[in-house]
Design a protein around this motif. Structure first.
Motif, mmCIF file in Angstrom:
data_model
loop_
_atom_site.group_PDB
_atom_site.id
_atom_site.type_symbol
_atom_site.label_atom_id
_atom_site.label_comp_id
_atom_site.label_asym_id
_atom_site.label_seq_id
_atom_site.Cartn_x
_atom_site.Cartn_y
_atom_site.Cartn_z
ATOM 1 N N ILE A 102 -43.868 -3.922 27.602
ATOM 2 C CA ILE A 102 -43.407 -5.196 26.936
ATOM 3 C C ILE A 102 -42.462 -4.790 25.783
ATOM 4 O O ILE A 102 -41.803 -5.581 25.290
ATOM 5 C CB ILE A 102 -44.570 -6.064 26.542
ATOM 6 N N THR A 103 -42.275 -3.437 25.464
ATOM 7 C CA THR A 103 -41.500 -3.034 24.363
ATOM 8 C C THR A 103 -39.972 -3.549 24.424
ATOM 9 O O THR A 103 -39.273 -4.069 23.718
ATOM 10 C CB THR A 103 -41.482 -1.702 24.151
ATOM 11 N N PRO A 104 -39.312 -3.376 25.552
ATOM 12 C CA PRO A 104 -37.714 -3.836 25.807
ATOM 13 C C PRO A 104 -38.043 -5.266 25.668
ATOM 14 O O PRO A 104 -36.896 -5.908 24.943
ATOM 15 C CB PRO A 104 -37.566 -3.451 27.263
ATOM 16 N N GLU B 125 -51.536 -2.130 38.289
ATOM 17 C CA GLU B 125 -51.490 -3.453 37.499
ATOM 18 C C GLU B 125 -52.901 -3.244 36.384
ATOM 19 O O GLU B 125 -53.892 -2.873 36.807
ATOM 20 C CB GLU B 125 -51.846 -4.785 38.302
ATOM 21 N N PHE B 126 -52.252 -3.570 35.192
ATOM 22 C CA PHE B 126 -53.357 -3.135 34.124
ATOM 23 C C PHE B 126 -52.885 -3.971 32.851
ATOM 24 O O PHE B 126 -51.598 -4.730 32.934
ATOM 25 C CB PHE B 126 -53.326 -1.735 33.564
ATOM 26 N N PHE B 127 -53.731 -4.061 31.941
ATOM 27 C CA PHE B 127 -53.602 -4.901 30.385
ATOM 28 C C PHE B 127 -53.399 -4.012 29.641
ATOM 29 O O PHE B 127 -53.751 -2.623 29.469
ATOM 30 C CB PHE B 127 -54.849 -5.598 30.339
ATOM 31 N N GLN B 128 -52.251 -4.398 28.614
ATOM 32 C CA GLN B 128 -51.905 -3.109 27.624
ATOM 33 C C GLN B 128 -51.891 -3.925 26.140
ATOM 34 O O GLN B 128 -50.979 -4.823 26.074
ATOM 35 C CB GLN B 128 -50.702 -2.508 28.020
ATOM 36 N N TRP B 129 -52.636 -3.316 25.164
ATOM 37 C CA TRP B 129 -52.434 -4.038 24.150
ATOM 38 C C TRP B 129 -51.216 -3.276 23.224
ATOM 39 O O TRP B 129 -51.120 -2.078 23.413
ATOM 40 C CB TRP B 129 -53.781 -3.631 23.143
ATOM 41 N N VAL C 168 -49.035 -3.126 19.490
ATOM 42 C CA VAL C 168 -48.739 -3.504 18.167
ATOM 43 C C VAL C 168 -47.518 -2.828 17.880
ATOM 44 O O VAL C 168 -47.397 -1.403 18.112
ATOM 45 C CB VAL C 168 -49.984 -3.039 17.042
ATOM 46 N N ASP C 169 -46.702 -3.562 16.988
ATOM 47 C CA ASP C 169 -45.376 -2.948 16.765
ATOM 48 C C ASP C 169 -44.854 -3.513 15.391
ATOM 49 O O ASP C 169 -45.188 -4.710 15.143
ATOM 50 C CB ASP C 169 -44.378 -3.386 17.752
ATOM 51 N N ILE C 170 -44.207 -2.745 14.537
ATOM 52 C CA ILE C 170 -43.893 -2.954 13.151
ATOM 53 C C ILE C 170 -42.442 -2.654 13.221
ATOM 54 O O ILE C 170 -41.691 -1.723 13.494
ATOM 55 C CB ILE C 170 -44.680 -2.383 12.003
ATOM 56 N N ILE D 69 -55.667 7.504 26.322
ATOM 57 C CA ILE D 69 -56.059 5.956 25.908
ATOM 58 C C ILE D 69 -54.942 4.996 25.293
ATOM 59 O O ILE D 69 -54.869 4.098 25.889
ATOM 60 C CB ILE D 69 -57.334 5.856 24.988
ATOM 61 N N CYS D 70 -54.010 5.680 24.582
ATOM 62 C CA CYS D 70 -53.063 5.050 24.029
ATOM 63 C C CYS D 70 -52.003 5.947 23.591
ATOM 64 O O CYS D 70 -52.013 7.337 23.537
ATOM 65 C CB CYS D 70 -53.954 4.691 22.541
ATOM 66 N N GLY D 71 -50.801 5.260 23.820
ATOM 67 C CA GLY D 71 -49.501 6.214 23.256
ATOM 68 C C GLY D 71 -48.533 5.340 22.539
ATOM 69 O O GLY D 71 -48.480 4.223 22.910
ATOM 70 N N GLY D 72 -47.857 5.968 21.553
ATOM 71 C CA GLY D 72 -46.708 5.124 20.715
ATOM 72 C C GLY D 72 -45.790 6.203 20.170
ATOM 73 O O GLY D 72 -45.866 7.214 20.046
#
Ligand code: HAM
Length: 429
Positions: free
Chosen positions: A79-81, A119-123, A125-127, A291-294
């Motif tokens: 969803i970042t774009p 298909e998956f769900f992804q949380w 958070v962005d600043i 588990i998470c990446g950013g």
């Protein structure tokens, strides 16, 4: 022929839905207490948006299709774009910093494996709009804050942190051309995911010069920030990047989450748009994917036609997380939402309508209530009430026909009281 679900997708039966909601509710609560506001976007976008900006790996995993107007679209793989596009659209009206979160359903045509589905769900958070690595620290804190409240500890999870800025400056210092960087990143990102020989072969394909390759291999074996300072020599850009990482670790220390975090030069990230600090969170006990990446992305908003505003954020999927929570027994109170407050039973068939009426009134009063469609004797109905974990059973029986009274049975103690319907709706017993 029985129709099968599509490979890499999941059906959420009520018991699976309880687990999904457990995860998603925790994500939302954590975001809100960390000061993020929720947003969402469309489930499909123009294909070109991902082809250009997400990088080759995601571009090869897109579910793309042509619409009736011959436009090429793709189901969102991230969803970042979309976030960058939406922020750009209102850039002058939004107060900065922009702190947003979202829990999109995403699709990637990956080879399904443990912890990776189509298909998956992804949380997320962005600043947006904060240059200082305090924002990166806050994003990392938020992800750790969530994981800790599920019951995970620093024995279970580790946040591995590095910097694309550092990597870029060192690679440049080693003589790698600017336009080769993304290709080299994509290979370096695979280092911990493929055997050593396969990694070296992949590296050979993008870096022909042996001495450069040796330098890269030496760099990738570095374990501490201090050792990196030596490798960086007098390169100003690399020094600045090391300083930034040191500042980030200091913030994480102040926030009380340093014990979860370590420097790891092997963290490169598969997506093309990262430009600064990058991180991934792993379960320590097994070989699962992240588990998470950013990380920090400085150019995505301007690449989409907006002003040059920096941003940082992360995404945490529900698949690896779900495996970890399951294995460590951390899915708790899953049926809490399902638990009934009242079950309304009737002792005689002629009283079914009274039971339905009282049940409807209880529901309208905000109480979780159910009743039996079939009746079939009080014993059967009480059993149904236990199966549905009702706290209380309201029994409409003889007393009701004679004196307008009902029995209220406490299902855990077995205690019964007889009261009028009016008293029941005072809810003080
Ligand atoms: P990503 O590394 O592609 O980053 O994905 C982040 C997380 O999403 C992964 O660590 C994993 O938990 C989950 N994930 C990714 N692909 C799959 C899959 N096929 N099946 C299950 N889970 C998966 C991003 O997507 C970035 N847009 C995150 C971000 C937000 N960066 C800045 N802001």
């Amino acid at each position: 022929m029985k129709i099968q679900p599509v490979k890499g997708t999941r059906d959420f039966y009520p018991e699976d839905m309880a687990k999904r909601n457990f995860i998603v509710d925790g994500w939302k609560k954590t975001s809100i207490r960390n000061g993020f506001a929720e947003f969402d976007g469309p489930i499909f976008e123009y294909l070109a948006m991902y082809q250009q900006k997400s990088g080759d790996e995601i571009a090869s995993q897109l579910f793309a299709f042509e619409d009736r107007g011959e436009r090429m679209l793709a189901i969102r793989p991230e969803i970042t774009p979309t976030l960058a596009r939406m922020v750009n659209q209102r850039i002058n009206a939004l107060a900065r910093p922009i702190k947003w979160f979202s829990v999109p359903r995403l699709c990637r045509a990956e080879r399904p494996q443990k912890g990776r589905l189509r298909e998956f769900f992804q949380w997320n958070v962005d600043i947006i709009g904060v240059e200082d690595c305090l924002a990166d620290a806050e994003v990392i804190f938020c992800a750790v804050d969530y994981l800790v409240q599920t019951g995970l500890t620093s024995n279970d999870i580790v946040v591995c942190i590095s910097s694309r800025r550092l990597l870029a400056s060192l690679l440049e210092y080693f003589g790698i051309e600017q336009d080769q960087l993304n290709k080299v990143y994509a290979v370096l990102d695979k280092k911990s995911k493929v055997p050593a020989e396969a990694f070296e072969e992949m590296l050979k394909e993008v870096v022909a010069d042996e001495s450069k390759r040796e330098k890269i291999l030496k760099l990738m074996a570095t374990e501490s920030l201090t050792a990196l300072e030596d490798l960086a020599g007098n390169d100003e850009k690399a020094k600045k990047a090391v300083e930034e990482l040191a500042r980030l670790f200091n913030y994480l220390n102040i926030m009380g989450v340093a014990e979860y975090c370590k420097f790891d030069i092997g963290i490169v990230r598969g997506l093309a748009y990262y430009t600064g600090i990058v991180f991934e969170i792993y379960d320590k006990s097994q070989q699962l994917r992240a588990i998470c990446g950013g990380g920090r992305y400085d150019n995505l908003l301007s690449d989409f036609g907006g002003p040059k505003i920096t941003a940082t954020g992360c995404g945490m999927g529900d698949c690896v997380l779900g495996i970890v929570l399951e294995e460590k027994g951390l899915f708790k109170n899953l049926n809490e939402n399902q638990r009934l407050e009242y079950f309304v039973a009737y002792a005689e068939d002629g009283l079914q309508n009274e039971a339905i009426r009282i049940a409807a009134k209880l529901r309208q009063a905000g109480k979780k209530t159910d009743f039996s469609y079939k009746g079939g004797g009080l014993g059967k109905q009480l059993k149904q009430a236990s199966t549905l974990m009702a706290a209380k059973c309201v029994i409409v029986g003889q007393e009701f026909s004679q004196k307008g009274e009902i029995i209220v049975k406490d299902m855990s103690s077995g205690e019964q009281i007889i009261i009028t319907e009016k008293e029941l709706f005072k809810f003080n017993i």
